[in-house]
Scaffold this active site. Structure first.
Site, PDB file in Angstrom:
ATOM      1  N   ARG A 147     -46.879  28.643  -6.190  1.00 32.63           N
ATOM      2  CA  ARG A 147     -48.157  29.351  -6.306  1.00 32.63           C
ATOM      3  C   ARG A 147     -48.144  30.682  -5.565  1.00 32.63           C
ATOM      4  NH1 ARG A 147     -52.546  24.293  -6.107  1.00 32.63           N
ATOM      5  NH2 ARG A 147     -52.320  23.788  -8.330  1.00 32.63           N
ATOM      6  N   LYS A 189     -52.714   5.625 -18.230  1.00 39.75           N
ATOM      7  CA  LYS A 189     -53.902   4.992 -18.804  1.00 39.75           C
ATOM      8  C   LYS A 189     -54.564   5.850 -19.881  1.00 39.75           C
ATOM      9  CE  LYS A 189     -55.035   2.439 -14.559  1.00 39.75           C
ATOM     10  NZ  LYS A 189     -56.077   2.180 -13.532  1.00 39.75           N
ATOM     11  N   GLY A 225     -49.298  18.019 -12.961  1.00 46.94           N
ATOM     12  CA  GLY A 225     -48.363  17.831 -11.856  1.00 46.94           C
ATOM     13  C   GLY A 225     -47.121  17.045 -12.204  1.00 46.94           C
ATOM     14  N   GLY A 275     -55.714  20.131 -12.394  1.00 46.90           N
ATOM     15  CA  GLY A 275     -56.987  19.743 -12.991  1.00 46.90           C
ATOM     16  C   GLY A 275     -57.513  20.744 -13.992  1.00 46.90           C
TER      17      GLY A 275
END
Length: 407
Positions: free
Chosen positions: A39, A200, A357, A380
């Site tokens: 970053r 999931k 990630g 996110g």
């Protein structure tokens, strides 16, 4: 957001101006050492360009989760030092992000100087998007540049609030991210496909729902593939799956058929009775998984199938590994497909965009990080964008750009 709906540094005459730059310096740190400087490195082009143009560059960022109060070990001081090293020039650190200290430091800046202010989350008003705090940030500068796509899904004072108070622009990293995402799903070269992995279905319902309407092919891997298989009556043994999501999985398959989106599921599995490194494995058809075994990776026939499918695409979006790639030998399928995607990308046959990630880690593990068209540094924000959600930090920029900027 389309490629023409935001202003960039090309539209900003920064000479002699104070520019508040929202960066993402929330880098991983272990034992006081930065473990991944990606970053920081991706921020350099924007800072260098602004400084070279003679701007006074005022960098603000959050770091970790101090919950609205100063936490010494969450100070941006060490990160500011690392940024200075990466830039190869002095960077001044100020142990506050508003108030007299920040104002005095900004007033003392010369053209081309770079200042890093303290962690914005040391103030509770940051995460509350407090207008008063946003006004304090705005008082420091003439212009606002947002180069933190990875924080754009947060409506915070330094990402959304301040953008409404100053003429605002996208930094080079933000510009690159938005253009890459535009290429991926908004205006892709077709056919376009997506690889979605993860544990999931329940955590990626919005993602899958949005993709069904946008892609021609959806390749499902990871443990969520087990749920899709089990929902169709396949015995997946002791594999991780969500029994309460079987109806949802069947609904997704039906909607995909209705929308003309091809779903690709595993046809063979690498199984083991224990989840540990170098455990003995058996590769079997998905219809022959032993009762006492778990599917921990897709098998070679599935890899071949996926490679054949990807060869028909012009654009690929990737979020999530195909197996438990962190442990050998369950990284084999992800590695193989990643290398094939890299080969197609290098040949010019495929535009490949990846994010999340685990995905970034998996592509790095496969050694193909530099051979993908674009890898998002956001977590996110990338996922919420793929889910079709509005990102407040981007919407604020877009709204600003619809108004005439002051001369």
């Amino acid at each position: 957001m389309g490629a023409t709906s935001f202003k960039t540094l090309d539209d900003l005459d920064a000479t002699g101006k104070k520019v508040l730059l929202r960066a993402d310096l929330n880098v991983p740190v272990r034992n006081a050492q930065i473990t991944d400087a990606t970053r920081i490195l991706r921020l350099l082009p924007t800072i260098q360009e602004l400084a070279q143009k003679g701007a006074k560059v005022i960098v603000v960022s959050h770091f970790d989760r101090p919950k609205g109060k100063p936490v010494p070990e969450m100070s941006l001081g060490p990160i500011a030092d690392a940024l200075g090293d990466a830039l190869g020039r002095p960077v001044t650190f100020v142990d506050d992000c508003i108030g007299p200290k920040a104002q005095q430091a900004v007033n003392a800046m010369q053209d081309g100087d770079v200042v890093v202010l303290e962690n914005t989350r040391f103030y509770p008003g940051e995460e509350q998007n407090d207008p008063a705090l946003a006004k304090e940030f705005a008082s420091l500068a003439d212009y606002y540049v947002n180069d933190a796509f990875s924080a754009a899904h947060r409506a915070h004072a330094s990402t959304e609030g301040v953008a409404r108070l100053l003429p605002s622009f996208a930094g080079r990293l933000m510009e690159t991210e938005l253009n890459a995402l535009n290429i991926a799903l908004e205006n892709p070269a077709r056919p376009v496909g997506a690889i979605v992995g993860g544990a999931k279905i329940s955590t990626k319902l919005d993602l899958i729902g949005n993709l069904l309407a946008k892609v021609d092919m959806l390749i499902i891997g990871g443990a969520m593939a087990n749920t899709f298989l089990a929902a169709q009556g396949v015995n997946v043994g002791r594999s991780l799956q969500e029994a309460d999501m079987h109806d949802t999985a069947r609904d997704i398959l039906a909607k995909a058929k209705e929308k003309g989106c091809e779903i690709v599921l595993p046809v063979d599995a690498v199984t083991a009775t224990d989840f540990r490194a170098d455990v003995p494995t058996r590769t079997v058809p998905v219809t022959a998984i032993p009762d006492d075994a778990m599917m921990l990776d897709v098998g070679p026939e599935t890899v071949t199938l996926i490679e054949q499918k990807i060869a028909t695409l012009k654009t690929l979006v990737w979020n999530g590994p195909l197996g438990a790639f962190e442990i050998t030998p369950f990284d084999a399928a992800t590695n193989a497909v990643a290398r094939d995607v890299a080969r197609l990308t290098d040949s010019g046959a495929l535009k490949s965009i990846a994010g999340g990630g685990d995905t970034v880690s998996a592509l790095r593990h496969a050694g193909v990080e530099k051979h993908i068209s674009y890898i998002s540094s956001a977590g996110g924000a990338f996922l919420e964008w793929m889910e079709g959600k509005t990102l407040p930090g981007i919407m604020a920029l877009e709204n600003i750009f619809e108004r005439a900027l002051p001369i």
